[in-house]
Design an enzyme around this catalytic site. Structure first.
Site, PDB file in Angstrom:
ATOM      1  N   SER A 185       0.786  -1.228   0.000  1.00  0.00           N
ATOM      2  CA  SER A 185       0.000   0.000   0.000  1.00  0.00           C
ATOM      3  C   SER A 185       0.819   1.280   0.000  1.00  0.00           C
ATOM      4  O   SER A 185       0.367   2.293  -0.502  1.00  0.00           O
ATOM      5  CB  SER A 185      -0.934   0.003   1.207  1.00  0.00           C
ATOM      6  OG  SER A 185      -0.209  -0.154   2.406  1.00  0.00           O
ATOM      7  N   HIS A 213      -4.985  -3.685  -2.618  1.00  0.00           N
ATOM      8  CA  HIS A 213      -4.589  -2.678  -3.617  1.00  0.00           C
ATOM      9  C   HIS A 213      -4.418  -3.263  -5.014  1.00  0.00           C
ATOM     10  O   HIS A 213      -4.047  -2.546  -5.937  1.00  0.00           O
ATOM     11  CB  HIS A 213      -3.289  -1.982  -3.180  1.00  0.00           C
ATOM     12  CG  HIS A 213      -3.487  -1.152  -1.957  1.00  0.00           C
ATOM     13  ND1 HIS A 213      -3.805   0.189  -1.996  1.00  0.00           N
ATOM     14  CD2 HIS A 213      -3.479  -1.491  -0.644  1.00  0.00           C
ATOM     15  CE1 HIS A 213      -3.953   0.647  -0.772  1.00  0.00           C
ATOM     16  NE2 HIS A 213      -3.760  -0.360   0.077  1.00  0.00           N
ATOM     17  N   LYS A 244     -11.436   0.398  -2.032  1.00  0.00           N
ATOM     18  CA  LYS A 244     -10.467   0.934  -2.995  1.00  0.00           C
ATOM     19  C   LYS A 244     -11.070   0.836  -4.410  1.00  0.00           C
ATOM     20  O   LYS A 244     -11.881   1.672  -4.763  1.00  0.00           O
ATOM     21  CB  LYS A 244      -9.131   0.243  -2.814  1.00  0.00           C
ATOM     22  CG  LYS A 244      -8.675   0.420  -1.332  1.00  0.00           C
ATOM     23  CD  LYS A 244      -7.326  -0.054  -1.029  1.00  0.00           C
ATOM     24  CE  LYS A 244      -7.088  -0.156   0.477  1.00  0.00           C
ATOM     25  NZ  LYS A 244      -7.490   0.990   1.304  1.00  0.00           N
TER      26      LYS A 244
HETATM   27  N1  PMP Z   1      -5.193  -4.370   3.800  1.00  0.00           N
HETATM   28  C1  PMP Z   1      -4.452  -3.441   3.190  1.00  0.00           C
HETATM   29  C2  PMP Z   1      -3.204  -3.872   2.497  1.00  0.00           C
HETATM   30  C3  PMP Z   1      -4.840  -2.098   3.196  1.00  0.00           C
HETATM   31  O1  PMP Z   1      -4.077  -1.179   2.609  1.00  0.00           O
HETATM   32  C4  PMP Z   1      -6.038  -1.737   3.848  1.00  0.00           C
HETATM   33  C5  PMP Z   1      -6.553  -0.307   3.864  1.00  0.00           C
HETATM   34  N2  PMP Z   1      -5.642   0.675   3.765  1.00  0.00           N
HETATM   35  C6  PMP Z   1      -6.775  -2.729   4.486  1.00  0.00           C
HETATM   36  C7  PMP Z   1      -6.337  -4.033   4.437  1.00  0.00           C
HETATM   37  C8  PMP Z   1      -8.021  -2.402   5.246  1.00  0.00           C
HETATM   38  O2  PMP Z   1      -9.075  -2.139   4.386  1.00  0.00           O
HETATM   39  P1  PMP Z   1     -10.345  -1.282   4.854  1.00  0.00           P
HETATM   40  O3  PMP Z   1     -10.098   0.124   4.490  1.00  0.00           O
HETATM   41  O4  PMP Z   1     -11.475  -1.880   4.096  1.00  0.00           O
HETATM   42  O5  PMP Z   1     -10.518  -1.476   6.318  1.00  0.00           O
END
Ligand code: PMP
Length: 394
Positions: A185, A213, A244
């Protein structure tokens, strides 16, 4: 010492880092006009840090689906999936996800964070081992701690280190869950998933991939990194988010292991939290359709990502190692990162400011995420503005 003293430490750290009145971690989007434009600090800005990879937050069909559901089904479920919070839409979205991934099982959670928390901490327990990439998302770390399993980190994307750790486990490898992400991310770099899947098979371990992502971004059908490198059959569990590419909120896990269905009875972050609102589910179902019927969105996303990544590279910025829709620029100091972030905002561009621990390896980053909804002119504007302020960043 009171329980509040630790928050004084936070306040001191914040004051040492941020000048009065500037708080890049509490940005308010005062008005939102489209997937790429909003008002922040009283000015119209171009959004270049939203994870809205396919620009679907303003897709007319997604909005319409949510509106219809809102009228018909109300504002919320007011209950957990296990009690009164499973509507027909939740069940149908699970069917849609299973069919999209060609998997037998799919479970919808309230966010991607709680999907990771619940799935990982239910799959792995005391006596098991989790081998995770050191740059894993906070939700994966928290899940590992919650699970009670032994937690072994391997160096980020380092296959030698992963193999060393798997080898050392010996017969315990069959009680071992390897966890990696598709696209990371913060730096936008990709896991060497084909090689990781081969190691998983060689040592008889299990593999969970967080495609937060990469879903909608990679693969001929948009299923993510596992599809892109042809190892879907070797990945045991895929976890993802609706926040996303799917432009909404919620999370999911898919698998071909029938046992995944049993998680519904024991996974605390499924059982003890309210389910996503029906209108949220309706917009996600429409977005999942869009991913399947509009491959041009992915083409546009990659065209924009290439323009931005190559353009910034030619300008001499230090970027993450892989071309992807997450384009992170490394800045030498926190002060310079902060100044550049505010200057970009003053000039009409919003990007993410990222400091450790969110950024890996002590880096300070200006993180851009590009969207299919950006126009080539908007990408040019981002490049021109970075070019103008480069002297502040070196
Ligand atoms: N896993 C990864 C790799 C993320 O980047 C994120 C959110 N930034 C999440 C899980 C969590 O997702 P959510 O926003 O739906 O809670």
């Amino acid at each position: 010492m009171s329980i509040l003293d630790k928050l004084c430490v936070v306040s001191e750290a914040r004051n040492a880092l941020l000048p009065p009145g500037v708080d890049p971690f509490n940005v308010v989007i005062e008005e939102i006009y489209s997937a790429t434009e909003a008002s922040i600090q009283g000015r119209r800005v171009l959004l270049a840090g939203t994870n809205n990879y396919l620009g679907l937050t303003f897709d007319p069909q997604c909005i319409k689906a949510a509106q219809v559901s809102l009228e018909k089904e109300g504002t919320g479920t007011t209950g957990s999936r296990m009690a009164n919070g499973t509507f027909a839409g939740h069940r149908d979205l699970e069917k849609d996800l299973a069919s999209f991934y060609c998997c037998s099982e799919a479970i919808v959670f309230s966010t991607g964070f709680v999907a990771n928390l619940g799935v990982i901490s239910t799959l792995a327990g005391p006596g098991d081992v989790i081998v995770l990439d050191a740059d894993s998302h906070a939700s994966i770390y928290d899940a590992c701690r919650m699970s009670g399993a032994e937690m072994i980190r391997f160096r980020h994307n380092n296959l030698e280190d992963l193999e060393k750790k798997l080898k050392r486990l010996g017969p315990k490898a069959e009680k071992t869950l390897i966890i990696v992400e598709g696209i990371y991310s913060m730096l936008g770099d990709c896991a060497p998933l084909a090689e990781i899947a081969a190691l998983k098979k060689k040592y008889g371990a299990w593999l969970l991939v967080d495609e937060a992502h990469s879903m909608g971004v990679l693969g001929d059908h948009g299923r993510g990194m596992a599809e892109a490198v042809g190892v879907e059959d070797d990945v045991d569990f895929i976890v993802g988010t609706f926040s996303k590419s799917l432009g909404s909120i919620g999370g999911y896990c898919v698998s071909n292991h029938p046992e995944l269905a049993l998680i519904r009875y024991v996974c605390r972050s499924y059982v003890f939290t309210a389910s996503p609102s029906p209108s949220t589910i309706a917009s996600v179902r429409a977005a999942l359709q869009a991913i399947q019927t509009k491959p041009q969105l992915r083409t546009r996303l990659w065209d924009n990502a290439t323009l931005l990544y190559q353009g910034l590279k030619e300008l001499g910025f230090e970027l993450g190692p892989d071309l992807s829709p997450v384009v992170a620029i490394r800045v030498p100091t926190r002060e310079k990162t902060l100044l550049a972030w505010q200057t970009l905002l003053d000039r009409g561009i919003y990007v993410n400011l990222v400091f450790p621990p969110a950024a890996p390896a002590g880096m300070s980053l200006l993180r851009c995420s590009i969207s299919a909804a950006h126009t080539p002119e908007q990408v040019d504007f981002i490049l021109e503005t970075f070019s103008d302020i480069k002297n502040l960043m070196t």
